[in-house]
Each structure stands twice: as C-alpha cells, then as structure tokens.
Motif scaffolding. Structure first.
Motif, PDB file in Angstrom:
ATOM      1  N   GLN A 258       0.604  -1.288   0.217  1.00  0.00           N
ATOM      2  CA  GLN A 258      -0.198   0.023  -0.376  1.00  0.00           C
ATOM      3  C   GLN A 258       1.134   1.505  -0.017  1.00  0.00           C
ATOM      4  OE1 GLN A 258      -1.226  -2.833   2.500  1.00  0.00           O
ATOM      5  NE2 GLN A 258      -2.261  -3.463   0.893  1.00  0.00           N
ATOM      6  N   ALA A 259       1.520   0.943  -0.882  1.00  0.00           N
ATOM      7  CA  ALA A 259       2.963   2.198  -0.679  1.00  0.00           C
ATOM      8  C   ALA A 259       2.124   3.619  -1.491  1.00  0.00           C
ATOM      9  CB  ALA A 259       4.057   1.905  -1.678  1.00  0.00           C
ATOM     10  N   VAL A 260       2.337   4.612  -0.858  1.00  0.00           N
ATOM     11  CA  VAL A 260       1.445   5.786  -1.194  1.00  0.00           C
ATOM     12  C   VAL A 260       2.752   6.544  -1.657  1.00  0.00           C
ATOM     13  CG1 VAL A 260       0.512   6.205   1.044  1.00  0.00           C
ATOM     14  CG2 VAL A 260       2.326   7.454   1.025  1.00  0.00           C
ATOM     15  N   LYS A 261       2.104   7.396  -3.072  1.00  0.00           N
ATOM     16  CA  LYS A 261       3.135   8.533  -4.055  1.00  0.00           C
ATOM     17  C   LYS A 261       2.603   9.668  -4.198  1.00  0.00           C
ATOM     18  CE  LYS A 261       4.361   7.826  -8.851  1.00  0.00           C
ATOM     19  NZ  LYS A 261       4.101   7.011 -10.072  1.00  0.00           N
ATOM     20  N   PRO A 262       2.970  10.385  -2.942  1.00  0.00           N
ATOM     21  CA  PRO A 262       3.048  12.304  -2.857  1.00  0.00           C
ATOM     22  C   PRO A 262       3.444  12.712  -3.524  1.00  0.00           C
ATOM     23  CG  PRO A 262       4.839  11.585  -0.666  1.00  0.00           C
ATOM     24  CD  PRO A 262       4.209   9.930  -2.010  1.00  0.00           C
ATOM     25  N   ASP A 263       2.694  13.104  -4.253  1.00  0.00           N
ATOM     26  CA  ASP A 263       2.828  15.119  -5.175  1.00  0.00           C
ATOM     27  C   ASP A 263       4.563  15.397  -4.802  1.00  0.00           C
ATOM     28  OD1 ASP A 263       0.475  14.301  -6.610  1.00  0.00           O
ATOM     29  OD2 ASP A 263      -0.648  15.692  -5.312  1.00  0.00           O
ATOM     30  N   GLN A 264       4.095  15.908  -3.538  1.00  0.00           N
ATOM     31  CA  GLN A 264       5.390  16.867  -3.258  1.00  0.00           C
ATOM     32  C   GLN A 264       5.204  16.894  -1.257  1.00  0.00           C
ATOM     33  OE1 GLN A 264       5.136  21.115  -3.581  1.00  0.00           O
ATOM     34  NE2 GLN A 264       7.555  20.868  -4.374  1.00  0.00           N
ATOM     35  N   ILE A 265       6.734  15.887  -0.761  1.00  0.00           N
ATOM     36  CA  ILE A 265       6.875  16.052   0.559  1.00  0.00           C
ATOM     37  C   ILE A 265       7.475  17.709   0.965  1.00  0.00           C
ATOM     38  CG2 ILE A 265       7.282  14.251   0.064  1.00  0.00           C
ATOM     39  CD1 ILE A 265      10.273  14.325   0.470  1.00  0.00           C
ATOM     40  N   LYS A 266       6.801  18.368   2.041  1.00  0.00           N
ATOM     41  CA  LYS A 266       7.683  19.447   2.640  1.00  0.00           C
ATOM     42  C   LYS A 266       8.934  19.125   2.850  1.00  0.00           C
ATOM     43  CE  LYS A 266       2.716  20.407   4.553  1.00  0.00           C
ATOM     44  NZ  LYS A 266       1.639  20.453   5.257  1.00  0.00           N
ATOM     45  N   GLY A 267       9.224  18.134   3.736  1.00  0.00           N
ATOM     46  CA  GLY A 267      11.047  17.787   4.342  1.00  0.00           C
ATOM     47  C   GLY A 267      10.354  16.974   5.580  1.00  0.00           C
ATOM     48  N   GLY A 268       9.613  17.083   6.392  1.00  0.00           N
ATOM     49  CA  GLY A 268       9.959  16.904   8.696  1.00  0.00           C
ATOM     50  C   GLY A 268      10.228  15.079   8.275  1.00  0.00           C
ATOM     51  N   VAL A 269      11.337  15.148   9.189  1.00  0.00           N
ATOM     52  CA  VAL A 269      12.076  13.554   8.942  1.00  0.00           C
ATOM     53  C   VAL A 269      12.086  13.354  10.356  1.00  0.00           C
ATOM     54  CG1 VAL A 269      13.781  12.101   8.242  1.00  0.00           C
ATOM     55  CG2 VAL A 269      13.359  14.047   6.653  1.00  0.00           C
ATOM     56  N   VAL A 270      11.532  12.078  10.997  1.00  0.00           N
ATOM     57  CA  VAL A 270      11.027  11.428  11.881  1.00  0.00           C
ATOM     58  C   VAL A 270      11.870  10.619  11.994  1.00  0.00           C
ATOM     59  CG1 VAL A 270      10.216  11.057  14.054  1.00  0.00           C
ATOM     60  CG2 VAL A 270       9.044  13.166  12.539  1.00  0.00           C
ATOM     61  N   LEU A 271      13.766   9.770  13.151  1.00  0.00           N
ATOM     62  CA  LEU A 271      13.579   9.081  13.005  1.00  0.00           C
ATOM     63  C   LEU A 271      13.714   8.352  14.262  1.00  0.00           C
ATOM     64  CD1 LEU A 271      15.499  10.535  11.604  1.00  0.00           C
ATOM     65  CD2 LEU A 271      17.480   8.553  11.854  1.00  0.00           C
ATOM     66  N   ARG A 272      12.908   6.743  15.046  1.00  0.00           N
ATOM     67  CA  ARG A 272      12.687   6.448  16.022  1.00  0.00           C
ATOM     68  C   ARG A 272      13.304   5.311  15.880  1.00  0.00           C
ATOM     69  NH1 ARG A 272       5.892   7.579  15.157  1.00  0.00           N
ATOM     70  NH2 ARG A 272       5.679   9.367  15.499  1.00  0.00           N
ATOM     71  N   ASN A 273      14.242   5.594  17.461  1.00  0.00           N
ATOM     72  CA  ASN A 273      14.814   4.313  17.886  1.00  0.00           C
ATOM     73  C   ASN A 273      15.293   3.168  16.284  1.00  0.00           C
ATOM     74  OD1 ASN A 273      13.527   4.648  20.275  1.00  0.00           O
ATOM     75  ND2 ASN A 273      11.764   3.848  19.903  1.00  0.00           N
ATOM     76  N   VAL A 274      16.164   3.915  16.052  1.00  0.00           N
ATOM     77  CA  VAL A 274      16.685   3.939  14.365  1.00  0.00           C
ATOM     78  C   VAL A 274      17.947   2.689  14.801  1.00  0.00           C
ATOM     79  CG1 VAL A 274      17.485   3.654  11.981  1.00  0.00           C
ATOM     80  CG2 VAL A 274      15.060   4.868  13.045  1.00  0.00           C
ATOM     81  N   THR A 275      17.716   1.365  14.615  1.00  0.00           N
ATOM     82  CA  THR A 275      19.115   0.701  14.540  1.00  0.00           C
ATOM     83  C   THR A 275      19.251  -0.047  13.812  1.00  0.00           C
ATOM     84  OG1 THR A 275      18.821   0.432  17.247  1.00  0.00           O
ATOM     85  CG2 THR A 275      20.051  -1.094  15.919  1.00  0.00           C
ATOM     86  N   TYR A 276      20.602   0.168  12.925  1.00  0.00           N
ATOM     87  CA  TYR A 276      20.987  -0.372  11.031  1.00  0.00           C
ATOM     88  C   TYR A 276      22.365  -1.291  11.515  1.00  0.00           C
ATOM     89  CZ  TYR A 276      21.718  -2.082   6.865  1.00  0.00           C
ATOM     90  OH  TYR A 276      22.127  -2.489   5.912  1.00  0.00           O
ATOM     91  N   GLY A 277      22.431  -1.980  10.685  1.00  0.00           N
ATOM     92  CA  GLY A 277      23.893  -2.746  11.185  1.00  0.00           C
ATOM     93  C   GLY A 277      24.448  -3.553   9.826  1.00  0.00           C
TER      94      GLY A 277
END
Length: 730
Positions: free
Chosen positions: A472-491
């Motif tokens: 159900q991925a969306v296709k926004p016309d134009q994003i504003k640019g607000g970015v939030v990272l919540r408890n992000v862990t990656y290796g």
C-alpha cells in the motif's frame, strides 16, 4: 536455550553450565567440508570436531568482541581475545545469519548487555523442497533446481514468437523428411535404373528428382535459418532485458555481498548460452530425434533382421550418455566457479591497478592470477579428458555397428538374398542414424551448459529485493521535508549494528549537520534516509508517513544527493548534470552549473558543456567532478538535500564559493550535511554528533562548543590543532 542444530548427546554431556546457544558448522577450521559444533554458555564458547572432541574452549571473560566475517561463499566466526583474534568456526555462506546471531550473543555476554532475541532473519534458510541450506540473499537451490522446470521456463521465452516457432518446427519436419530422400534414390538408381534393360529416360527422371530434392532442402534450410535469426535476436534481447531489470530491482545489500563484475557475465554470456540452446540446440536435438525416428521406420521396412542387429549397441550408448550426465553437470559447475573466481581476480586487479602500481605489487598479482588460472586449466582438463574418452568410445561402437552391417549385408548380396542398392542405402541411413547418437554426449554437454546458465540467470530473477515497496505504498505529489527517526538501529551485518537507537525530529527546511569520527555512522545515516537499506529496528518517517510506505521511486525523486564518492557517467558534462532531468534546457543546465561554481571551468574546456568526461569522470580533477555532481543535485530541485562530504575534494577558496552557492540552495529545503571541515557546518540549524553509532550530542554549533568536555568540542579542538601543525609545516 536456542538449539539451531541438534547438539549431539556426546557434546551435550560435556557442557557443565546452562546452554544458551548451539549450532552446527559445515566446514572445519581449515575450510574443508566437515561437521563441527559450537555451543555458547554464560561462561564459555566451546567448539567440537566431527569426532565430538572439544578443540576450543574460550572463556567468555577472555573474549573482547566477536564478529562474523563474510567471504566469497563462506565465512568465519572470530573471537577477539587479549592474545589476538581466534577463529572459532568456519562455515558456508548459507549459515551466515545463524553465525551472525552467535557473534551478537557473544558480544552481548562480553559487554554485559541484554541478550538478543533470535529473529526470523537470524535463522538459516533452507530449501522448502530438499531442505538444503540456501545461500544468503537468494531463493536459489543448486541441489534441487529442477532441470525440467528450468527447461520449461527457458522455452517460455518462445511464447511471444510461437507462430514463427511453429513455422520453423514445420519446416524442420519437412526438411528432415526431404533429407532422407537421397539415400533411397541411390537404391533406386543402383537396383532399378542402372540395369541394361532400363531406358535412360528413367535415369534422367531420378537424377532430376535428386537435384530437386537438394534445391528444396536448401531452400527450406535457408528459410528456417532466416526465421531462426529473427527469433534468436529478439530472444537474446528479452533475456538480457529481464536480467537487467532484475538487477535494477535488487537492493544495494545484494550487491554488497557480491562482486559486481560477475553480473556482466550473467547478462551477456549466460544469456547467450540460453539463447543458443533455445534457437540452435533445441532445433539440433529435435531434428536429430526426428531423423532417428524416421530412419528407424525406413530401415525396418528395408530389412528388419539387419536393423535389429544394428541397434544392439544403442542401449549401451544411451546408458553411457545418461551415466555421464551427472558428472558433466558437476564438472561444468566446478569449471564455471573456477572461471568466476578468475574473472573476479581480473576485476579486482583492474579496479585497483593504481594501488598495485603504487606499491609495485605486479608480481604478487601475477602470482595470484596464475593460481586462479591454474585452477581453471585443471577443471578444463578434467572436462576435456572426459570427452576425449567418450568420443572415441562412441565412435568405436558406432563404427563396429557399420562393420557388422557390411559383413552380414555383404554376405546377403553375394548370396543374392539382398540387392546391392538396398545395402548401400541401408549403410547410408545407418550413418545418418549413428551420427546423432554419436553426438548424444555433445548434446548432453550443450544442455548441461544451458541449464547451468539458466540456473544462474533465474537466481537473479527470483531473488527478492531486500528493500521492497510496501503493497500500500503511497505516492505523494510533493513532500515538505519533515523527517523523524524513532529508535533506529541498523547494521550491514545484523550482529554488528552501525547505528544504535537513533532518535531525531527534523523540521521541514531545517539544516542538520552530521558530525563524528570516521566509522561513527554518518554515511549509514544518509543511506537509511535515502532508503538504500531498511532499518533493522525502529522506523523513519517523512511528513509523518513511514518511509517504508512511500514508493522508492517517488521518494528518491524528491531527494537530492551529492555523495562522498563522486561518480560521473561516460558522457558529456551536460549529460551528467542533466542526469536527473533529461529534458532540462541548456539554460537550466548552465544555471545549475553556476550555482555549483562549475560554469567557469566548464566554458574554459575546448568543447565546453559537450566535453566528454571519460569513464568515471577521469578526465576531470576531483574538485571539478565534485562541482559537476553538485550541479546534478541542483537541477534535481529536491525537497530534501543530502551533502555527504560535498566539498571534500576542493580547495579552500573553491569550498568558500560553493558554500555561498549552497547557502542559497538550501533555503526552504531540509538539508543533511556531512563535512570533513567542521567549520563549514557552523551555519547548520543543529548538529548531530555520532560516536560509535550512537547520537551522543545534539545542538547548535555554539551550544556544543560551549561544552568543555563534549565530543564536538574535542573534535573542533583537534582540527584546530592539526591546522596549526600544517601551518607550521608549510
């Protein structure tokens, strides 16, 4: 207790403490196929050999860190101790995920952290059919990949051209029937025409029929060849397109685990092997099979007793052919692996030729190449020796069959029991019959090569993307640019996280500077934001929408990136600038170049914007390439701008000019910037300080500089001290 592989009872009895984890390794410590077992308790790491004898017992307190190291096709579980690294286990890459969890568990025990929970991604993956372990990152099973399935799937490429294929099949049947006429005409000429009582008119009629047969046969072969060319060229294009589309669909993690040069062979050589089999091999095999059936019918009608005697060697030939088929497949696969390793060696050498020349290691690289080359030669000789035995054996058996026919048939002719023309026609048909059988082994080799190529092609096509669009991925016309990272862990390796529990809330239009030592996780932060990889834990949101729920194409359409490693395509400067916007006008291209401070050096070049930059942009300097890359990001007009060491390859004056240009560019855009000179980030709204994957400080330049013992303050002081040393040295 996590028992990924049933620990043998003899080993279990030797474990005195509570067992936390156990697993079987499929290689011994020398890298040869063998069963080893390992177990982890609160107190020690234990490894047993195939005889259930403990060969390593490492107390947890002596281990500083554990890591699972991936190599080509295999890996090692390494325990770092005070005395140095210790290889605890070796294994094939199919067990990488499980061994990665073992390393994560040991590291948690050493550091006194909460013990990890085994997730589905940590479990070794097995084929649902034969339960053999699967290579990491693929659904392809080399053990049970059905040859019938691969064959049908290959032939499926003929569907769009089925009318032409049917026409070619009809021509094949007709040409095969026509091909069988000349031997029968020979019989008629000898037995019925070349007799004193027969007239010349019949002779001329038979000769004319023979000539007409040859003309018709040639015409049908030419027409069939024309149709074959029309089909084969399109087939090759279809296969290459599907492979290339599959490569473009796959995520960066897939290519991280593999050397990219191998895919050139798959796109070209393997696709060509499949094409040859479907257009030439199938026709060759089908034609000989039809010829075999038709000839059997004819010679049975001529003399069934002689035919039965002639066919006696055929069961032996067929038995030998199908006996060697498995050996052919194995040896061809081993030969392919040897060639693959040789190609990897060549690819590594050519990509690193500057380093090799700089350190004078040409002789060392030649020795490495010679080792790989000798392995290819050895496998080539094994395969060719097998053919050199079977071809003479097949030839001898078929020749003996012909000798038997001449002996028995000759006696019948001498005793007037058989006409001479019948015998000559019989021998001619026999040669046409034994020809396909003699080449049966070659057909097996041809088929085996095609199957091996098909397996490698379908492996790419069937491998799922690590980073896939949500249903159900969306296709926004134009994003504003607000970015939030919540408890992000990656290796990049699941057991060794590069970023740990990152929390950050960035407002639209805000500029964030990423600061930290090399390896702190700055570039990884950027990679996750571009969704080159998916976070192992936590989530990233853009304008409140989880990044996994935004179509990747649309996401990246609104993100502009200038990477630390600048890459330019082999084209003109204008083409490289307009890469993200192919329909850009010359005025737009020049405007972007001016913003990136690239216009002045471009117009000084002999061909200006039409100057070709060469492979990877080698005709331009590092600073020039960087400015072209910045112009490429400018013309993209993104809502989120990412600058990964964007000014790393320019001098101080050029950097100042670019910074002025970027100051205008970042207005109204959310910007994430990494810079090796911390002074260039002083105008950022906030700075994120990363250390060993954790966010340790957050604030403005002035706020962080005010912390006397802060990490950022120490980084600034260290750079200032280094600048003073350089100033004195100069």
């Amino acid at each position: 207790m996590i028992d990924m592989t049933a620990l043998p009872q003899q080993c279990r009895e030797q474990v005195k403490e509570e067992l936390l984890f156990s697993m079987k390794a499929d290689l011994n410590l020398q890298g040869r196929i063998a069963e080893h077992w390992l177990a982890i308790t609160y107190e020690e790491l234990i490894v047993w050999d195939e005889k259930h004898t403990p060969i390593k017992r490492l107390p947890i307190e002596t281990i500083q860190e554990a890591r699972a190291v991936s190599n080509v096709g295999s890996g090692m579980l390494i325990a770092e101790t005070k005395e140095g690294p210790v290889v605890a286990a070796r294994y094939t890459s199919s067990l990488s995920s499980g061994m990665g969890f073992a390393a994560k568990l040991i590291s948690a025990l050493v550091q006194g952290e909460e013990l990890p929970v085994l997730s589905k991604s940590d479990m070794p993956r097995y084929c649902s059919n034969c339960h053999s372990p699967l290579e990491e990152g693929t659904q392809f099973c080399e053990v049970c990949m059905s040859k019938k399935y691969a064959m049908l799937r290959m032939l499926g490429y003929l569907k769009p051209y089925k009318l032409k294929a049917v026409l070619a099949a009809c021509l094949l049947i007709l040409s095969t029937l026509v091909e069988l006429i000349p031997p029968y005409l020979t019989k008629i000429i000898i037995d019925d025409v070349l007799q004193p009582q027969q007239g010349g008119a019949i002779f001329l009629l038979v000769i004319a029929a023979w000539a007409a047969t040859l003309v018709v046969m040639s015409a049908m072969q030419a027409l069939r060849g024309y149709i074959g060319v029309a089909i084969s060229s399109k087939l090759m294009g279809d296969i290459r397109k599907d492979v290339y589309e599959s490569l473009m669909r796959l995520s960066l993690a897939f290519f991280d685990r593999r050397q990219t040069s191998q895919f050139i062979s798959r796109v070209n050589n393997d696709a060509e092997s499949m094409r040859q089999f479907m257009t030439d091999g199938v026709i060759y095999i089908a034609g000989h099979l039809l010829r075999f059936i038709f000839i059997l019918v004819i010679i049975f009608s001529m003399d069934w007793k002689l035919t039965l005697l002639t066919l006696l060697p055929i069961p032996l030939l067929v038995f030998l052919s199908f006996t060697i088929w498995p050996k052919v497949g194995r040896r061809l696969y081993q030969q392919w692996r040897a060639i693959f390793r040789l190609n990897m060696q060549v690819g590594d050498t050519l990509q690193g030729i500057r380093v090799i020349k700089a350190f004078g290691k040409e002789k060392l690289e030649l020795e490495r190449y010679q080792t790989a080359n000798e392995e290819v030669v050895r496998h080539d000789m094994r395969s060719e020796k097998m053919w050199q035995f079977f071809f003479p054996a097949f030839g001898l058996i078929t020749s003996l069959g012909t000798v038997v026919v001449w002996y028995l048939g000759g006696h019948q002719v001498l005793n007037s029991e058989l006409q001479l023309g019948v015998l000559l026609a019989f021998v001619a048909y026999l040669g046409m019959l034994f020809g396909p059988i003699q080449w049966l082994s070659q057909m097996i080799s041809w088929t085996s090569r095609a199957m091996t190529s098909a397996h490698r092609i379908f492996e790419i096509m069937d491998t799922p993307a690590d980073v896939a669009d949500h249903p159900q991925a969306v296709k926004p016309d134009q994003i504003k640019g607000g970015v939030v990272l919540r408890n992000v862990t990656y290796g990049y390796e699941k057991h060794h996280p590069v970023l740990k529990n990152i929390n950050l809330d960035v407002k639209a239009g805000e500029m964030i500077g990423l600061v930290g030592h090399s390896g702190a996780g700055k570039s990884t932060f950027i990679n996750l934001l571009c969704r080159f990889y998916d976070a192992d834990e936590g989530e990233i949101l853009i304008d409140g929408v989880p990044i996994r729920h935004i179509e990747q194409t649309e996401l990246r359409r609104q993100i502009g990136v200038v990477l630390q490693e600048t890459f330019l395509f082999d084209g003109t400067i204008a083409e490289n600038i307009a890469y993200s916007k192919p329909d850009a006008t010359p005025e737009e291209i020049m405007r972007a170049a001016k913003i990136a401070n690239a216009h002045d050096f471009i117009v000084r070049l002999p061909d200006g914007y039409d100057t070709r930059v060469g492979e990877r942009g080698h005709k331009l300097s590092g600073g020039e390439k960087q400015r072209v890359a910045i112009a490429r990001a400018v013309i993209h007009d993104p809502r989120i701008l990412i600058l990964d060491e964007a000014t790393a390859s320019v001098d101080t004056e050029t950097e100042r000019q670019i910074q002025e240009a970027l100051a205008n560019l970042v207005k109204g855009r959310t910007t994430f910037a990494i810079a090796h000179r911390l002074s260039t980030l002083r105008n950022a709204d906030r700075l994120v300080v990363l250390e060993r994957g954790k966010m340790v400080e957050l604030g403005t330049h002035e706020q962080l500089l005010a912390k006397a013992d802060g990490v950022y303050r120490k980084l600034v002081d260290a750079q200032m001290e280094m600048s003073k040393i350089r100033g004195v040295g100069s």
